[in-house]
Motif scaffolding. Structure first.
Motif, PDB file in Angstrom:
ATOM      1  N   GLN A  26      20.860 -46.113 -67.237  1.00 32.64           N
ATOM      2  CA  GLN A  26      20.685 -47.263 -67.785  1.00 32.64           C
ATOM      3  C   GLN A  26      19.118 -47.319 -69.116  1.00 32.64           C
ATOM      4  O   GLN A  26      18.452 -48.482 -69.763  1.00 32.64           O
ATOM      5  CB  GLN A  26      19.130 -47.641 -66.772  1.00 32.64           C
ATOM      6  N   PHE A  27      19.066 -45.786 -69.464  1.00 34.34           N
ATOM      7  CA  PHE A  27      17.904 -46.277 -70.459  1.00 34.34           C
ATOM      8  C   PHE A  27      19.117 -44.570 -71.552  1.00 34.34           C
ATOM      9  O   PHE A  27      18.284 -44.133 -71.191  1.00 34.34           O
ATOM     10  CB  PHE A  27      16.417 -44.598 -70.751  1.00 34.34           C
ATOM     11  N   PRO A  28      20.043 -45.135 -71.990  1.00 33.06           N
ATOM     12  CA  PRO A  28      20.447 -44.375 -72.847  1.00 33.06           C
ATOM     13  C   PRO A  28      19.861 -43.447 -74.194  1.00 33.06           C
ATOM     14  O   PRO A  28      20.375 -42.251 -74.452  1.00 33.06           O
ATOM     15  CB  PRO A  28      20.914 -45.188 -73.843  1.00 33.06           C
ATOM     16  N   ILE A  35      15.484 -35.782 -69.701  1.00 32.26           N
ATOM     17  CA  ILE A  35      14.633 -36.353 -68.377  1.00 32.26           C
ATOM     18  C   ILE A  35      14.391 -34.993 -67.360  1.00 32.26           C
ATOM     19  O   ILE A  35      13.158 -34.970 -67.398  1.00 32.26           O
ATOM     20  CB  ILE A  35      15.040 -37.362 -67.676  1.00 32.26           C
ATOM     21  N   PHE A  36      15.211 -34.140 -67.310  1.00 32.22           N
ATOM     22  CA  PHE A  36      14.729 -32.911 -66.374  1.00 32.22           C
ATOM     23  C   PHE A  36      14.011 -32.356 -66.826  1.00 32.22           C
ATOM     24  O   PHE A  36      13.120 -31.909 -66.633  1.00 32.22           O
ATOM     25  CB  PHE A  36      15.487 -32.383 -66.247  1.00 32.22           C
ATOM     26  N   GLY A  37      13.746 -32.125 -68.356  1.00 34.92           N
ATOM     27  CA  GLY A  37      12.646 -30.924 -69.330  1.00 34.92           C
ATOM     28  C   GLY A  37      12.022 -31.154 -69.533  1.00 34.92           C
ATOM     29  O   GLY A  37      10.676 -31.039 -69.464  1.00 34.92           O
ATOM     30  N   LYS A  38      11.421 -33.254 -69.103  1.00 30.77           N
ATOM     31  CA  LYS A  38      10.383 -33.639 -69.716  1.00 30.77           C
ATOM     32  C   LYS A  38       9.855 -34.018 -67.524  1.00 30.77           C
ATOM     33  O   LYS A  38       8.410 -33.333 -67.482  1.00 30.77           O
ATOM     34  CB  LYS A  38      10.143 -35.394 -69.714  1.00 30.77           C
ATOM     35  N   GLY A 152      12.273 -51.882 -65.406  1.00 28.73           N
ATOM     36  CA  GLY A 152      12.786 -51.371 -66.859  1.00 28.73           C
ATOM     37  C   GLY A 152      11.292 -50.936 -67.374  1.00 28.73           C
ATOM     38  O   GLY A 152      11.330 -50.623 -68.421  1.00 28.73           O
ATOM     39  N   ASP A 153      10.805 -50.081 -66.172  1.00 27.69           N
ATOM     40  CA  ASP A 153       9.445 -48.565 -66.269  1.00 27.69           C
ATOM     41  C   ASP A 153       9.787 -47.801 -66.612  1.00 27.69           C
ATOM     42  O   ASP A 153       9.265 -46.875 -65.117  1.00 27.69           O
ATOM     43  CB  ASP A 153       7.777 -49.806 -66.156  1.00 27.69           C
ATOM     44  N   THR A 158      11.204 -42.632 -63.545  1.00 22.48           N
ATOM     45  CA  THR A 158      11.640 -41.144 -64.091  1.00 22.48           C
ATOM     46  C   THR A 158      10.907 -40.563 -62.684  1.00 22.48           C
ATOM     47  O   THR A 158      11.192 -38.810 -62.688  1.00 22.48           O
ATOM     48  CB  THR A 158      11.517 -40.668 -64.924  1.00 22.48           C
ATOM     49  N   LEU A 159       9.379 -40.767 -62.172  1.00 22.90           N
ATOM     50  CA  LEU A 159       8.861 -39.913 -61.925  1.00 22.90           C
ATOM     51  C   LEU A 159       8.438 -39.865 -60.156  1.00 22.90           C
ATOM     52  O   LEU A 159       8.630 -38.795 -60.080  1.00 22.90           O
ATOM     53  CB  LEU A 159       7.138 -39.638 -62.536  1.00 22.90           C
ATOM     54  N   PHE A 160       9.034 -40.508 -59.656  1.00 21.05           N
ATOM     55  CA  PHE A 160       7.927 -41.258 -58.128  1.00 21.05           C
ATOM     56  C   PHE A 160       9.066 -41.378 -57.766  1.00 21.05           C
ATOM     57  O   PHE A 160      10.220 -42.181 -57.803  1.00 21.05           O
ATOM     58  CB  PHE A 160       7.077 -42.417 -58.113  1.00 21.05           C
ATOM     59  N   GLY A 161       9.133 -40.849 -56.291  1.00 24.79           N
ATOM     60  CA  GLY A 161      10.014 -41.487 -55.413  1.00 24.79           C
ATOM     61  C   GLY A 161       9.194 -41.658 -54.094  1.00 24.79           C
ATOM     62  O   GLY A 161       8.378 -41.205 -53.452  1.00 24.79           O
TER      63      GLY A 161
END
Length: 337
Positions: A26-28, A35-38, A152-153, A158-161
């Motif tokens: 979704q976010f190329p 993503i994992f590094g951050k 879209g955010d 990327t953080l919350f589950g």
């Protein structure tokens, strides 16, 4: 005198997974490695459309009962920490009491606290037990933040589950097992982690035509979605958490006496920075969020349970727990297992 003691912890994750590969499609501009590094997160679990906090909490509690450690009839207090209740009212804890088949003599109430909420709950359980009001407390933390997150955010997606955890706290004859509680609040930072629309201040029914907006980083959200001011939350954490942590210790209790440090499992960058600033040894610093993401009030109990299952956390170990985030609020305590 009786003392409050953690007897069992269980947790529940939804079945659906949102992986880094899903997000990268979704976010190329954010590939899997970035993503994992951050974040340090590979997967986040996301509830189904008709799945709520009480559903996750129910399944976590059922695992406690299935273990045989306590009978339902012996639970005399149910405390539920959630910022995503099933309804505005009644309290979700009341619904959960009925669904679990707990006695009608059982106290049940919600509290809305977020990332520091597990420690606040332990503090309330300790107070209720050690003043003789109750004997067996089920502390449930349950969040479905995904319902507040705009697809879209990427800043929060990327953080919350989503997750729930259930902790059984009982009266015991042993020495103090829950101790050194510290708390703090700074409501001036409330706007830095917030869902603006949906409460009484800005009711959802009066804001049905919510306009989607894109910020300077390309994140899309409406006022009914979760907003996080990342830099402000980072600054808060790096200022308040070290002060909170240091307040746990004195000449009679030092960091060397702690076997495990369990901080709110926010993300990799936050934890790396705090560990480095506080000069904590990696082997004592617990990280258990790669498979589920930041689950808000459930991060600490999930980390504790994972550490027990992996044989890292053993009977007699001393744990320092530190929670911090939305509110802004923070809390810490020590736990002797």
């Amino acid at each position: 005198m009786k003392f409050a003691k953690i007897v069992a912890i269980e947790y529940e994750l939804p079945s659906h997974s949102l992986s880094n590969e899903d997000l990268a499609r979704q976010f190329p501009e954010w590939d899997v490695a970035k993503i994992f590094g951050k974040t340090g997160i590979n997967d986040r679990r996301i509830v189904a459309e008709n799945e709520c906090a009480s559903d996750l909490g129910l399944r976590a509690c059922e695992k406690i009962f299935d273990s045989g450690v306590i009978e339902r009839s012996d639970v005399d207090c149910l405390i539920l920490c959630t910022q995503s209740p099933d309804y505005v009212l009644p309290a979700t804890a009341c619904i959960l009491q009925h669904r679990l088949g707990l006695p009608t003599q059982c106290a049940a109430f919600d509290y809305n606290q977020g990332c520091s909420g597990y420690i606040y709950g332990l503090g309330m359980a300790k107070g209720l037990i050690e003043t003789g009001q109750v004997k067996n407390v089920l502390l449930v933390t349950a969040e479905t933040y995904s319902k507040y997150i705009n697809e879209g955010d990427k800043s929060v997606r990327t953080l919350f589950g989503d997750a729930a955890a259930a902790t059984l706290i009982q009266a015991a004859d042993e020495t103090v097992a829950l101790d050194r509680f510290r708390y703090g609040t700074d409501g001036s930072g409330a706007q830095n982690l917030i869902v603006p629309v949906g409460g009484s201040r800005f009711p959802a029914a009066q804001n049905l035509d919510l306009e989607s907006r894109k910020d300077e980083s390309g994140n899309i959200r409406t006022d009914a979605d979760l907003y996080m001011n990342g830099p402000a939350i980072l600054e808060f954490s790096l200022t308040r958490v070290p002060e909170l942590f240091e307040s746990l210790f004195d000449e009679n209790f030092t960091t060397e006496m702690v076997d495990h440090f369990v901080f709110h499992q926010a993300n990799k960058f936050m934890l790396d920075t705090l560990k480095r600033r506080l000069k904590l040894p990696e082997e004592k610093f617990v990280r258990e969020f790669e498979h589920c993401g930041n689950t808000v009030s459930s991060t600490i109990p999930i980390a504790l349970k994972e550490s027990m299952e992996k044989g890292k956390l053993k009977e007699g170990d001393m744990v320092a727990c530190v929670g911090f985030g939305v509110g802004l609020s923070w809390a810490a305590c020590t736990v002797r297992f």
